[in-house]
Design a protein around this motif. Structure first.
Motif, PDB file in Angstrom:
ATOM      1  N   GLN A  13       0.830  -1.208   0.000  1.00 16.35           N
ATOM      2  CA  GLN A  13       0.000   0.000   0.000  1.00 16.35           C
ATOM      3  C   GLN A  13       0.864   1.258   0.000  1.00 16.35           C
ATOM      4  OE1 GLN A  13      -2.335  -1.012   3.476  1.00 16.35           O
ATOM      5  NE2 GLN A  13      -4.081  -1.648   2.220  1.00 16.35           N
ATOM      6  N   ARG A  14       1.934   1.240   0.783  1.00 18.71           N
ATOM      7  CA  ARG A  14       2.838   2.402   0.863  1.00 18.71           C
ATOM      8  C   ARG A  14       3.528   2.653  -0.482  1.00 18.71           C
ATOM      9  NH1 ARG A  14       6.422   0.783   4.774  1.00 18.71           N
ATOM     10  NH2 ARG A  14       8.067   0.420   3.268  1.00 18.71           N
ATOM     11  N   ALA A  17       0.966   3.858  -3.136  1.00 19.15           N
ATOM     12  CA  ALA A  17       0.602   5.269  -2.955  1.00 19.15           C
ATOM     13  C   ALA A  17       1.660   6.193  -3.542  1.00 19.15           C
ATOM     14  CB  ALA A  17       0.383   5.565  -1.478  1.00 19.15           C
ATOM     15  N   SER A  18       2.920   5.801  -3.454  1.00 22.58           N
ATOM     16  CA  SER A  18       3.990   6.644  -4.002  1.00 22.58           C
ATOM     17  C   SER A  18       3.947   6.694  -5.532  1.00 22.58           C
ATOM     18  CB  SER A  18       5.356   6.154  -3.519  1.00 22.58           C
ATOM     19  OG  SER A  18       5.709   4.936  -4.143  1.00 22.58           O
ATOM     20  N   HIS A  19       3.222   5.768  -6.145  1.00 19.43           N
ATOM     21  CA  HIS A  19       3.076   5.736  -7.601  1.00 19.43           C
ATOM     22  C   HIS A  19       1.673   6.160  -8.042  1.00 19.43           C
ATOM     23  CE1 HIS A  19       6.871   3.708  -8.657  1.00 19.43           C
ATOM     24  NE2 HIS A  19       6.758   3.105  -7.485  1.00 19.43           N
ATOM     25  N   HIS A  20       0.877   6.763  -7.147  1.00 18.42           N
ATOM     26  CA  HIS A  20      -0.516   7.146  -7.415  1.00 18.42           C
ATOM     27  C   HIS A  20      -1.361   5.933  -7.785  1.00 18.42           C
ATOM     28  CE1 HIS A  20       0.510  11.349  -7.072  1.00 18.42           C
ATOM     29  NE2 HIS A  20       1.538  11.133  -7.879  1.00 18.42           N
ATOM     30  N   GLU A  22      -3.456   2.245  -6.080  1.00 15.37           N
ATOM     31  CA  GLU A  22      -4.068   1.650  -4.899  1.00 15.37           C
ATOM     32  C   GLU A  22      -3.949   0.142  -4.989  1.00 15.37           C
ATOM     33  OE1 GLU A  22      -8.147   2.847  -4.607  1.00 15.37           O
ATOM     34  OE2 GLU A  22      -7.641   4.904  -4.062  1.00 15.37           O
ATOM     35  N   LYS A  43      -5.263   2.622 -10.513  1.00 19.11           N
ATOM     36  CA  LYS A  43      -4.926   4.021 -10.242  1.00 19.11           C
ATOM     37  C   LYS A  43      -5.688   4.476  -9.003  1.00 19.11           C
ATOM     38  CE  LYS A  43      -2.531   5.223 -14.000  1.00 19.11           C
ATOM     39  NZ  LYS A  43      -1.182   5.716 -13.967  1.00 19.11           N
ATOM     40  N   ASP A  44      -5.146   5.434  -8.269  1.00 21.96           N
ATOM     41  CA  ASP A  44      -5.859   5.941  -7.109  1.00 21.96           C
ATOM     42  C   ASP A  44      -7.071   6.756  -7.566  1.00 21.96           C
ATOM     43  OD1 ASP A  44      -4.878   8.489  -7.795  1.00 21.96           O
ATOM     44  OD2 ASP A  44      -3.352   8.482  -6.236  1.00 21.96           O
TER      45      ASP A  44
END
Length: 193
Positions: A13-14, A17-20, A22, A43-44
């Motif tokens: 998850q971490r 998130a750094s790559h936009h 989910e 994608k987020d």
């Protein structure tokens, strides 16, 4: 040598998130020699909203005809490769998968993606779904239909949306069935193409 799935999930998850991105789901399968860690990404929310806006304005790259934009994860091969590089490095450095060999597979969840969280059922209202319950509902555990509503952890399926097969056809003469989310063992979208 136990695999710590919750720790792996947190790291995934971490990194996502750094790559936009989910994390949709992860699976770890196999024995000692042939182990596979599968990661499913999309994608987020912000990036999915951009994709939907581009599609509505006619600016998006070719989208599959007849597929609602919300069903697309927006994940590209490049997204998967970049995530796999970073995530694989963290897995190895933190030794989260003990032992020498495993295969890391990273992909989108696909059009017939798994639904597991309440947010998934809310997001995909109006979509066709197939699901299996833990305990029978109207003497049946297998259902297919259109997810018409999801509220208070209860989902409503319109059975008329799909021709029912097997026990489901005989299980009820009603066209609507309500099922508690707590009774859903597994659920997937059905692609409408």
């Amino acid at each position: 040598m136990a695999v710590q799935l919750e720790e792996i999930r947190k790291v995934a998850q971490r990194v996502a998130a750094s790559h936009h991105l989910e994390l949709v789901d992860l699976e770890f399968q196999g024995g000692v020699k042939f182990r596979t860690l599968r990661i499913f990404l999309e994608k987020d929310a912000a990036e999915r909203a951009k994709l939907a806006a581009q599609a509505q304005a006619g600016e998006a790259e070719e989208l599959p005809k007849g597929v609602p934009v919300e069903m697309l994860s927006g994940v590209t091969h490049e997204d998967c490769a970049a995530f796999a590089q970073d995530f694989g490095t963290v897995l190895d450095v933190e030794d989260l998968i003990p032992g020498a060999e495993y295969t890391l597979e990273v992909s989108s969840p696909g059009l017939e993606r798994k639904l597991s969280k309440a947010e998934d059922f809310s997001r995909f209202q109006g979509s066709l779904v197939k699901l299996q319950t833990f305990t029978p509902v109207n003497n049946n555990r297998q259902w297919q239909g259109r997810l018409t509503t999801f509220a208070d952890n209860v989902l409503t399926l319109d059975l008329a949306a799909i021709k029912q097969k097997g026990k489901a056809r005989k299980a009820t003469t009603e066209q609507i069935v309500t099922i508690s989310l707590a009774n859903v063992e597994k659920a997937n979208l059905i692609a409408e193409i």
